[in-house]
Design a protein around this motif. Structure first.
Motif, short mmCIF file in Angstrom:
data_model
loop_
_atom_site.label_atom_id
_atom_site.label_comp_id
_atom_site.label_asym_id
_atom_site.label_seq_id
_atom_site.Cartn_x
_atom_site.Cartn_y
_atom_site.Cartn_z
N UNK A 149 -1.13 -93.63 -1.00
CA UNK A 149 -1.44 -92.23 -1.63
C UNK A 149 -0.10 -91.71 -1.97
N UNK A 150 -0.22 -91.30 -3.24
CA UNK A 150 1.12 -90.61 -3.58
C UNK A 150 1.10 -89.38 -4.06
N UNK A 151 1.96 -88.40 -3.72
CA UNK A 151 1.86 -86.91 -4.01
C UNK A 151 3.41 -86.39 -4.35
N UNK A 152 3.19 -85.32 -5.04
CA UNK A 152 4.83 -84.96 -5.44
C UNK A 152 4.90 -83.46 -4.86
N UNK A 153 6.11 -83.29 -4.74
CA UNK A 153 6.52 -81.88 -4.19
C UNK A 153 6.89 -80.97 -5.50
N UNK A 154 6.34 -79.82 -5.75
CA UNK A 154 6.81 -79.30 -6.97
C UNK A 154 8.12 -78.40 -6.52
N UNK A 155 9.23 -78.56 -7.24
CA UNK A 155 10.37 -78.11 -6.83
C UNK A 155 10.35 -76.56 -6.60
N UNK A 156 10.68 -75.92 -5.46
CA UNK A 156 10.53 -74.57 -5.50
C UNK A 156 11.84 -73.86 -6.07
N UNK A 157 11.51 -72.90 -6.90
CA UNK A 157 12.52 -72.20 -7.71
C UNK A 157 13.38 -71.95 -6.68
N UNK A 158 14.90 -71.78 -7.50
CA UNK A 158 16.01 -71.61 -6.68
C UNK A 158 15.87 -69.93 -6.49
N UNK A 159 16.27 -69.45 -5.15
CA UNK A 159 16.20 -68.16 -4.76
C UNK A 159 17.40 -67.34 -4.85
N UNK A 160 18.67 -67.80 -5.27
CA UNK A 160 19.90 -67.01 -5.15
C UNK A 160 20.00 -66.13 -6.19
N UNK A 161 19.67 -66.22 -7.50
CA UNK A 161 19.75 -65.21 -8.12
C UNK A 161 18.70 -64.26 -8.16
N UNK A 162 19.14 -62.90 -8.39
CA UNK A 162 17.90 -61.94 -8.50
C UNK A 162 16.76 -62.48 -9.32
N UNK A 163 17.11 -62.87 -10.69
CA UNK A 163 16.01 -63.07 -11.53
C UNK A 163 15.06 -64.39 -10.93
N UNK A 164 16.00 -65.10 -10.51
CA UNK A 164 15.22 -66.18 -9.80
C UNK A 164 14.30 -65.83 -8.52
N UNK A 165 14.52 -64.84 -7.81
CA UNK A 165 13.78 -64.19 -6.93
C UNK A 165 12.58 -63.69 -7.43
N UNK A 166 12.58 -62.71 -8.54
CA UNK A 166 11.77 -62.23 -9.02
C UNK A 166 10.67 -63.27 -9.87
N UNK A 167 11.19 -64.18 -10.50
CA UNK A 167 10.45 -65.39 -11.18
C UNK A 167 9.64 -65.94 -9.98
N UNK A 168 10.31 -66.28 -8.81
CA UNK A 168 9.47 -67.05 -7.83
C UNK A 168 8.47 -66.14 -7.16
N UNK A 169 8.69 -64.75 -6.97
CA UNK A 169 7.72 -64.09 -6.34
C UNK A 169 6.61 -63.74 -7.39
N UNK A 170 6.77 -63.79 -8.71
CA UNK A 170 5.68 -63.70 -9.76
C UNK A 170 4.90 -64.87 -9.45
N UNK A 171 5.36 -66.08 -9.68
CA UNK A 171 4.81 -67.31 -9.71
C UNK A 171 4.03 -67.45 -8.45
N UNK A 172 4.48 -67.05 -7.30
CA UNK A 172 3.69 -67.08 -6.14
C UNK A 172 2.35 -66.13 -6.06
N UNK A 173 2.60 -65.13 -6.63
CA UNK A 173 1.34 -64.14 -6.68
C UNK A 173 0.28 -64.66 -7.81
N UNK A 174 0.73 -65.05 -8.93
CA UNK A 174 -0.10 -65.58 -10.01
C UNK A 174 -0.75 -66.93 -9.29
N UNK A 175 -0.11 -67.67 -8.64
CA UNK A 175 -0.75 -68.81 -7.92
C UNK A 175 -1.75 -68.28 -6.92
#
Ligand code: SAM
Length: 338
Positions: A268-294
């Motif tokens: 059985x093969x599964x793939x990790x979806x690469x977590x978005x980088x968290x360092x820049x503030x825009x990346x944090x915003x993107x990641x938080x919105x992504x998680x909310x939508x998911x």
């Protein structure tokens, strides 16, 4: 007085920020309008503002304003003379290489906005299936040469899995979407036979059309079903699970069905979806919105390869290994030999 001035300044700062957030959304709306007016195809070659105005049925002044937005956003650049042309990136996206389409990306944005709008409205009932086709289209690429090159990089990193594909499988593809992985893999391995399981009816319809276009229907069975109900026993040499799109409450049962469906020693093969980088503030915003939508789609936040490996072990898989590939990390597990 000083205190009040400070508060007004803070409010003005917050307001400016709010308007700044809105800019990206406005550009997306404008892109949709431009695409509908046929501008993007015109702009694949240098085009004057006057020609754009005529195509859009608007004044040259309005067309110029729109072009200015696109130039500032990096969608369009100055061509030769008084003409404009798509930037390299947007020219590529407009050409929909390997099925990576601008319209699908815009639909994805719209679906995410709808989710966010109703995030605090418990009465709004939205089902996962509502966005299934939009997500599947955005995720899955066409079985083209470039897609095969990408999948080759992944399969070369898991040779035991690749060799079984090459030997004809069979492959069980769980959560097939519109068949990015499934159809590409079938076109890479001419001996391979596969079964694809997909729950959303509209996605299955499109998967069937794409399978027809890819010329692989004689080697493929498509089932419109919930993966939790897979009842094949010891039938597949290999299985691929699109785990990132499976909600918490379906995961253990799906994993158990996959284990049963594999032959003893099957992979059985599964793939990790690469977590978005968290360092820049825009990346944090993107990641938080992504998680909310998911979350609003009932899908869990990104699981790391280590978490996936633990999930596979808990599900009874053996020899579970994490492999780093040029396209991210893969996790491979084996059904025990009886
Ligand atoms: C986005 S697609 C995955 C991409 C696909 N593997 C590809 O390469 O194109 C994931 C699919 O899993 C399907 N899915 C989610 N839960 C499922 C379940 N319990 N049974 C069957 N399909 C499911 C979703 O409907 C969605 O279309």
């Amino acid at each position: 007085m000083n205190e009040e001035l400070g508060t007004v300044q803070a409010a003005l700062g917050a307001r400016a920020r709010l308007l700044q957030w809105a800019d990206g959304g406005l550009v997306v709306d404008l892109l949709r309008a431009a695409s509908g007016a046929g501008w993007l195809d015109l702009l694949t070659t240098p085009t004057t503002v006057e020609a754009l105005a005529e195509a859009g049925g608007v004044s040259a002044e309005r067309a110029r304003r729109v072009v200015e937005v696109f130039v500032a956003a990096g969608v369009v650049r100055d061509g030769e003379g008084p003409a404009y042309v798509l930037t390299e990136e947007f020219a590529a996206l407009n050409g929909a290489p390997a099925g990576v389409r601008l319209d699908d990306a815009i639909d994805m944005v719209t679906a995410a906005r709808d989710r966010v709008r109703s995030a605090l409205s418990p009465d709004v009932r939205r089902t996962w299936e509502q966005d299934a086709l939009v997500v599947a289209r955005n995720w899955g690429m066409l079985p083209a040469a470039a897609t095969r090159a990408i999948f080759s990089m992944a399969y070369d990193a898991v040779p035991a899995y690749r060799d079984r594909l090459a030997a004809g499988g069979p492959l069980l593809d769980i959560g097939s979407g519109i068949g990015g992985a499934l159809l590409t893999t079938l076109t890479m391995f001419p001996e391979l036979r596969a079964v694809g399981v997909e729950r959303a009816e509209d996605v299955v319809k499109e998967l069937r059309e794409r399978a027809e276009a890819a010329g692989v229907t004689s080697r493929l069975e498509i089932r419109c079903a919930d993966a939790q109900e897979i009842d094949d026993e010891a039938a597949y040499e290999v299985a691929y699970w699109a785990q990132a799109f499976f909600p918490d409450d379906a995961r253990a049962v799906t994993l158990e069905a996959a284990r049963r469906a594999l032959v003893p020693g099957g992979l059985l093969l599964v793939q990790e979806l690469t977590p978005p980088a968290q360092d820049a503030p825009e990346a944090r915003l993107h990641s938080a919105l992504d998680a909310l939508v998911a979350d609003s789609r009932g899908v869990p936040p990104v699981r790391t390869a280590e978490e996936l490996a633990a999930e596979l072990r808990d599900g009874g898989f053996e020899d579970v290994e994490v492999t780093t590939t040029p396209i991210g990390r893969l996790v491979l597990g084996r059904r025990a030999l009886d």
